[in-house]
Design an enzyme around this catalytic site. Structure first.
Site, PDB file in Angstrom:
ATOM      1  CE  LYS A   1      24.056  47.745  10.052  1.00  0.00           C
ATOM      2  NZ  LYS A   1      23.552  46.947  11.191  1.00  0.00           N
TER       3      LYS A   1
ATOM      4  CB  SER B   1      19.960  46.730   9.981  1.00  0.00           C
ATOM      5  OG  SER B   1      20.907  46.651  11.024  1.00  0.00           O
TER       6      SER B   1
ATOM      7  CB  SER C   1      20.939  43.998  12.703  1.00  0.00           C
ATOM      8  OG  SER C   1      19.662  44.582  12.744  1.00  0.00           O
TER       9      SER C   1
END
Length: 502
Positions: free
Chosen positions: A79, A157, A181
């Site tokens: 990520k 996210s 997230s």
């Protein structure tokens, strides 16, 4: 060499077993993963920073030593937030760092542990600016699309990682969870997503912990066993940690091999902030309750005696303060202007910067109150069940800040009247409800530091998934994983991914 179709039928441990038995080479898996990425990523916008050359170098220097690791040669994605990889551009979803071409000279400890588990890292995934939203639509990189329906968002996210896993680019990918997230994109993309307990995985060397331990890093997976095995590989404090969480009695991979005892589970489908919960969400939980009952568990309607709106407000105050610190540090590092950040980020930072130390500490003390009340609740129940999200994935652009709020925020920021953004004000209350109405269920586990998971057990008539969230007492990841494995066996969801047409 596996075809893309064959490759997508395996989870991470399955691919690693092929490598260990010499049925396929790690470089062949990497080639197949890259081919799948090149095929579908133009439609998804999930992988935003390719690392193909770095991946090939990894394989040349580490192949022999990785053959004994659980995820030997398995393609993997990071990520683009708090997961630095030395020598590779990192943007945190922000145009500021993207334009600056920020390139860290160190690996995050969690990245080191993923690499030591045997994975081959070949890219970084899309995320909202600084991870502050439950959707992935950053100005810096653009919208990340949901593989189940491209007009819908993948969530945030960890939206890029979720989109990539659901689409079969990789069987598992890196994620992080500071307010939901991991669980939010897991719900929207039909994946298994576990948020571990506070301190279970490391944050060093850049941080000791994030948001007083509310944020934690792990992975998004298709299978429960991949999540369990990767937690075995990464769990435990590092040199930056403020405390050393007690290690599990056994391995998490062993835990999923044993069915759980008969569990007493509380269930609630009412939004803790009084916002609307969709029919899909209530249908998802009704389906899950029936499945749990058939498996012999006891399910009772109940909820912790916690003021949900107060909790959301306390969460937002500290979330904004964290954003203010991040913006300030990056402005100094990149020598950028505050106008280089997105409007919502600037507004959050302006509010956070105006938060008094006394107010901040008052909110932190409230976190202790919520933890005590949740612990009291868990004296009666083994787990707490809610929808993971209030609805299926929103359409792209649907969660954008309303124009009237944009006008007000721009006016406040332009005049420098950040004191108008005060706790309890109409504007802040509207910001809380308009943003959290999509995801009102996840922040409880972050604030209290307990583990929670989203399990993909429901798809609506339009083919969009919605996860069921289970929350457990602190340190009880083994109970969650054991139940998840039982649910996965009772209702395997893996065949669903064959319905994705990209």
């Amino acid at each position: 060499m596996l075809t893309s179709k064959e490759y997508m039928q395996y989870d991470g441990l399955g691919l690693a077993n092929l490598v260990k038995s010499k049925q396929v080479r790690p470089d062949e898996l990497l080639q197949t993963a890259i081919q799948r990425c090149e095929q579908v990523n133009p439609k998804l916008n999930a992988v935003i920073i390719p690392m193909y050359e770095q991946a090939q170098r990894q394989l040349k220097t580490r192949t022999v030593e990785l053959l004994d690791q659980p995820f030997a040669g398995v393609p993997f994605l990071l990520k683009d937030l708090f997961q630095e990889y030395s020598g590779v551009p990192t943007s945190y979803g922000s145009n500021v760092l993207k334009k600056k071409n920020y390139i860290p000279d160190f690996n995050a400890e969690i990245v080191e542990r993923w690499m030591n588990a045997g994975v081959t890292i070949f890219g970084r995934t899309n995320t909202p600016e600084f991870g502050i939203k439950g959707i992935t639509e950053p100005d810096a990189w653009g919208t990340c699309h949901n593989p189940w329906h491209l007009k819908h968002n993948s969530g945030g996210s960890s939206g890029g990682s979720a989109s990539a896993v659901a689409a079969g680019i990789v069987p598992l990918a890196a994620a992080g969870d500071g307010g939901g997230s991991i669980r939010i994109p897991a719900s929207y993309c039909g994946l298994f997503g576990l948020k571990p307990s506070r301190g279970r995985t490391p944050w060093g060397p850049g941080f000791s912990e994030a948001m007083h331990g509310a944020a934690i890093q792990h992975v998004l997976t298709r299978s429960v066993r991949d999540s369990a095995a990767m937690l075995d590989a990464t769990q435990g404090a590092d040199l930056s940690a403020l405390f050393d969480i007690q290690a599990p009695a056994g391995t998490y991979l062993e835990a999923i091999k044993q069915p759980p005892k008969r569990l007493k589970i509380a269930v609630n489908t009412q939004s803790p902030i009084g916002t609307k919960v969709s029919k899909d969400a209530t249908n998802a939980i009704a389906h899950t309750v029936k499945l749990l009952t058939n498996l012999g568990h006891e399910v009772v309607e109940d909820a912790p005696a916690i003021d949900g709106m107060a909790l959301a407000s306390d969460f937002i105050v500290m979330w904004f303060a964290q954003c203010a610190v991040m913006v300030d540090e990056i402005k100094r590092m990149a020598q950028g202007s505050s106008h280089d950040f997105e409007l919502d980020t600037r507004a959050a930072a302006a509010f956070g910067a105006r938060t008094r130390a006394t107010e901040y500490l008052r909110c932190l003390n409230h976190w202790g109150d919520y933890t005590r009340k949740l612990n009291e609740f868990f004296k009666k129940y083994d787990l707490y069940l809610t929808p993971a999200t209030a609805s299926v994935a929103p359409k792209n652009g649907e969660v954008a800040t309303p124009k009237w709020q944009q006008v007000l925020l721009k006016g406040v920021l332009k005049t420098g009247q950040a004191h108008q953004l005060v706790r309890g004000s109409f504007l802040i209350e509207q910001i809380v409800q308009s943003n959290l109405r999509w995801v009102p269920f996840t922040q409880l586990a972050n604030i209290t530091g307990v583990p929670a998971m989203s399990v993909p057990l429901y798809w609506n008539k339009q083919g969009l998934p919605l996860g069921s969230q289970f929350v457990a007492p602190f340190g009880h990841e083994h109970v969650l994983l054991s139940l998840a494995a039982q649910l996965e066996q009772a209702q395997p969801w893996h065949s669903k991914y064959n319905l994705i047409k990209l």
